[in-house]
Write a protein that holds these residues in place. Structure first.
Motif, short mmCIF file in Angstrom:
data_model
loop_
_atom_site.label_atom_id
_atom_site.label_comp_id
_atom_site.label_asym_id
_atom_site.label_seq_id
_atom_site.Cartn_x
_atom_site.Cartn_y
_atom_site.Cartn_z
N ILE A 1 -5.81 4.03 7.09
CA ILE A 1 -5.09 3.52 5.92
C ILE A 1 -4.48 2.17 6.28
N SER A 2 -3.83 2.14 7.42
CA SER A 2 -3.19 0.91 7.86
C SER A 2 -4.25 -0.17 8.07
N GLN B 1 -4.02 -1.19 15.85
CA GLN B 1 -4.90 -1.43 14.70
C GLN B 1 -4.82 -2.89 14.24
N GLU B 2 -4.59 -3.10 12.94
CA GLU B 2 -4.66 -4.47 12.42
C GLU B 2 -3.55 -5.35 12.96
N GLU B 3 -2.46 -4.75 13.42
CA GLU B 3 -1.39 -5.57 14.01
C GLU B 3 -1.89 -6.27 15.28
N PHE C 1 0.85 -1.19 0.00
CA PHE C 1 0.00 0.00 0.00
C PHE C 1 0.88 1.24 0.00
N GLY D 1 3.11 -6.37 12.11
CA GLY D 1 2.03 -6.21 11.14
C GLY D 1 2.55 -5.88 9.74
N ALA D 2 3.85 -5.69 9.62
CA ALA D 2 4.42 -5.30 8.33
C ALA D 2 4.54 -6.46 7.36
N TYR E 1 3.17 8.22 1.09
CA TYR E 1 3.91 6.94 1.15
C TYR E 1 4.27 6.43 -0.24
N VAL F 1 -0.24 4.92 0.04
CA VAL F 1 -1.31 5.91 0.05
C VAL F 1 -0.73 7.26 0.48
N TYR G 1 7.43 10.72 10.80
CA TYR G 1 5.97 10.50 10.84
C TYR G 1 5.20 11.79 10.59
N LYS H 1 11.58 7.05 9.14
CA LYS H 1 10.69 8.03 8.50
C LYS H 1 10.26 9.10 9.49
N ASP I 1 4.80 -3.94 4.20
CA ASP I 1 4.80 -2.48 4.37
C ASP I 1 5.68 -1.83 3.31
N VAL I 2 5.26 -0.70 2.80
CA VAL I 2 6.01 -0.06 1.70
C VAL I 2 7.22 0.73 2.19
N ASP I 3 7.18 1.21 3.43
CA ASP I 3 8.29 2.06 3.90
C ASP I 3 9.45 1.18 4.33
N ARG J 1 2.75 11.33 7.31
CA ARG J 1 1.37 10.87 7.55
C ARG J 1 0.38 12.01 7.34
C1 UD2 Z 1 3.44 -0.53 12.51
C2 UD2 Z 1 3.57 -1.81 11.74
C3 UD2 Z 1 2.64 -1.74 10.54
C4 UD2 Z 1 1.21 -1.58 10.98
C5 UD2 Z 1 1.10 -0.35 11.88
C6 UD2 Z 1 -0.27 -0.33 12.54
C7 UD2 Z 1 5.75 -2.96 11.71
C8 UD2 Z 1 7.20 -2.78 11.46
N1 UD2 Z 1 4.97 -1.91 11.34
O1 UD2 Z 1 4.06 0.40 11.62
O2 UD2 Z 1 2.76 -2.90 9.77
O3 UD2 Z 1 0.79 -2.75 11.67
O4 UD2 Z 1 2.09 -0.32 12.92
O5 UD2 Z 1 -0.47 0.83 13.25
O6 UD2 Z 1 5.33 -3.99 12.17
N2 UD2 Z 1 0.33 3.58 4.77
C9 UD2 Z 1 0.19 4.39 3.63
N3 UD2 Z 1 -0.06 5.73 3.81
C10 UD2 Z 1 -0.16 6.32 5.05
C11 UD2 Z 1 0.00 5.49 6.18
C12 UD2 Z 1 0.25 4.13 6.01
O7 UD2 Z 1 0.28 3.92 2.51
O8 UD2 Z 1 -0.37 7.54 5.12
C13 UD2 Z 1 0.57 2.12 4.57
C14 UD2 Z 1 2.00 1.87 4.10
O9 UD2 Z 1 2.02 0.72 3.29
C15 UD2 Z 1 2.72 1.59 5.40
C16 UD2 Z 1 1.64 0.83 6.19
O10 UD2 Z 1 0.40 1.42 5.80
O11 UD2 Z 1 3.89 0.83 5.19
C17 UD2 Z 1 1.80 0.87 7.71
O12 UD2 Z 1 1.78 2.19 8.20
P1 UD2 Z 1 3.04 2.80 8.95
O13 UD2 Z 1 4.28 2.31 8.29
O14 UD2 Z 1 2.89 4.26 9.10
O15 UD2 Z 1 2.91 2.14 10.38
P2 UD2 Z 1 4.07 1.94 11.47
O16 UD2 Z 1 5.39 2.30 10.87
O17 UD2 Z 1 3.70 2.59 12.75
#
Ligand code: UD2
Length: 297
Positions: free
Chosen positions: A128-129, A245-247, A65, A211-212, A70, A67, A291, A289, A155-157, A295
């Motif tokens: 989104i997540s 969330q989904e994690e 994803f 969750g990644a 990202y 979005v 945030y 990143k 996860d894309v990042d 975001r």
């Molecule tokens: C953690 C988890 C992630 C997810 C999230 C839930 C790990 C390392 N990461 O990461 O998998 O479970 O918590 O809260 O386990 N995205 C977009 N646009 C946005 C925001 C998110 O495309 O504006 C997508 C994108 O693919 C991203 C993913 O959602 O990689 C997860 O979001 P995140 O990376 O911001 O979440 P993070 O780093 O807190």
């Protein structure tokens, strides 16, 4: 669903190192108490395992994803996947984005294919997540189950740095979160409110999964996303959003539905963390990143 004969055919190869019973890694645990392998560098022979899976003529799908902002992570994600992810296998990337015009054009090797699927944006990163489960589930139904055997949702990042290959294939595959692999279960960041459908009590839990990455046979990922989505929506009706969330829902699901293969934190590192001695190679890691800048809120 596409079904595959799953037998370990003796590979057509001249020789490989003899497997040993008393020689191997002793610094890490490489099997769960329910006898699923935990995949670490040094416990598998990459050439042997590729030779077993190659004749099965598999297609591996990846959902990612991108979005809002990202989308800027896609180039590195795809370019490094082309170097390290499932090399010599057929791969289909499914990119979900609200900015299809900003998807970079990356040279894909033969047998690898990319599909861009437009989805709406959102003003809340949590949404989104969280909506990923629903979208993955729907896309499996409409498309992926006809086109692939295995699916990895990533996860894309993130970037690939080293081989991520057929050793990761399994019926239901999860990854140990790099932040919690030496933590007792009462300190895992599970959802702790009994009112939530992602609830885990202090004396429950095996590992804390990231969750990644969600992986496995397309059919098993389908079941997982369906169940997590259902529970997520039940929470939403009660105005509850699980801690992660989904994690959080994923972790609950994997407690009651044990993964058949667990990937070590080599498969999900975080760039801000120094490598520890048991992690011999980092295969995939989340980039650092900002945030606030990236975001929507
Ligand atoms: C953690 C988890 C992630 C997810 C999230 C839930 C790990 C390392 N990461 O990461 O998998 O479970 O918590 O809260 O386990 N995205 C977009 N646009 C946005 C925001 C998110 O495309 O504006 C997508 C994108 O693919 C991203 C993913 O959602 O990689 C997860 O979001 P995140 O990376 O911001 O979440 P993070 O780093 O807190």
């Amino acid at each position: 669903f596409r079904t595959k004969e799953w037998n370990m055919v003796i590979p057509d190869m001249s020789s490989y190192n003899q497997p040993r019973i008393l020689v191997g890694r002793t610094d890490v645990v490489s099997v769960t108490p329910w006898l699923a392998p935990i995949v670490w560098e040094g416990i598998f022979d990459p050439v042997l395992i590729d030779n077993i899976y190659k004749p099965m003529n598999l297609t591996i799908a990846t959902t990612v994803f991108a979005v809002g902002k990202y989308v800027s992570f896609l180039k590195d994600f795809l370019e490094t996947a082309e170097k390290h992810f499932m090399i010599n296998f057929r791969v289909r990337y499914y990119v979900f984005t609200d900015r299809p015009n900003e998807v970079p054009s990356v040279n894909l090797s033969g047998g690898r294919h990319l599909t861009v699927i437009s989805i709406p944006g959102s003003n809340r990163w949590q949404e989104i997540s969280a909506q990923r489960m629903k979208i993955i589930h729907n896309t499996i139904e409409t498309q992926i189950r006809k086109e692939a055997d295995y699916l990895f949702c990533l996860d894309v990042d993130s970037k690939f740095h080293f081989r991520w290959g057929s050793e990761s294939l399994g019926r239901l595959v999860s990854v140990i979160h790099p932040g919690y692999y030496d933590t007792t279960r009462n300190n895992f960041p599970y959802e702790r409110r009994p009112a939530s459908k992602a609830f885990m009590s202090m004396d429950q839990g095996d590992y804390y999964y990231g969750g990644a990455m969600i992986g496995g046979l397309v059919e098993d990922v389908y079941k997982l996303t369906k169940e997590c989505q259902k529970r997520f929506e039940e929470d939403a009706k009660n105005s509850i959003e699980a801690a992660w969330q989904e994690e959080s829902h994923l972790n609950r699901y994997l407690y009651y539905n044990k993964p058949s293969k667990v990937l070590s934190p080599e498969y999900l590192w975080q760039d801000f963390k120094a490598r520890t001695k048991e992690v011999k190679v980092i295969r995939f890691s989340g980039v650092i990143k900002n945030y606030a800048a990236i975001r929507p809120n």
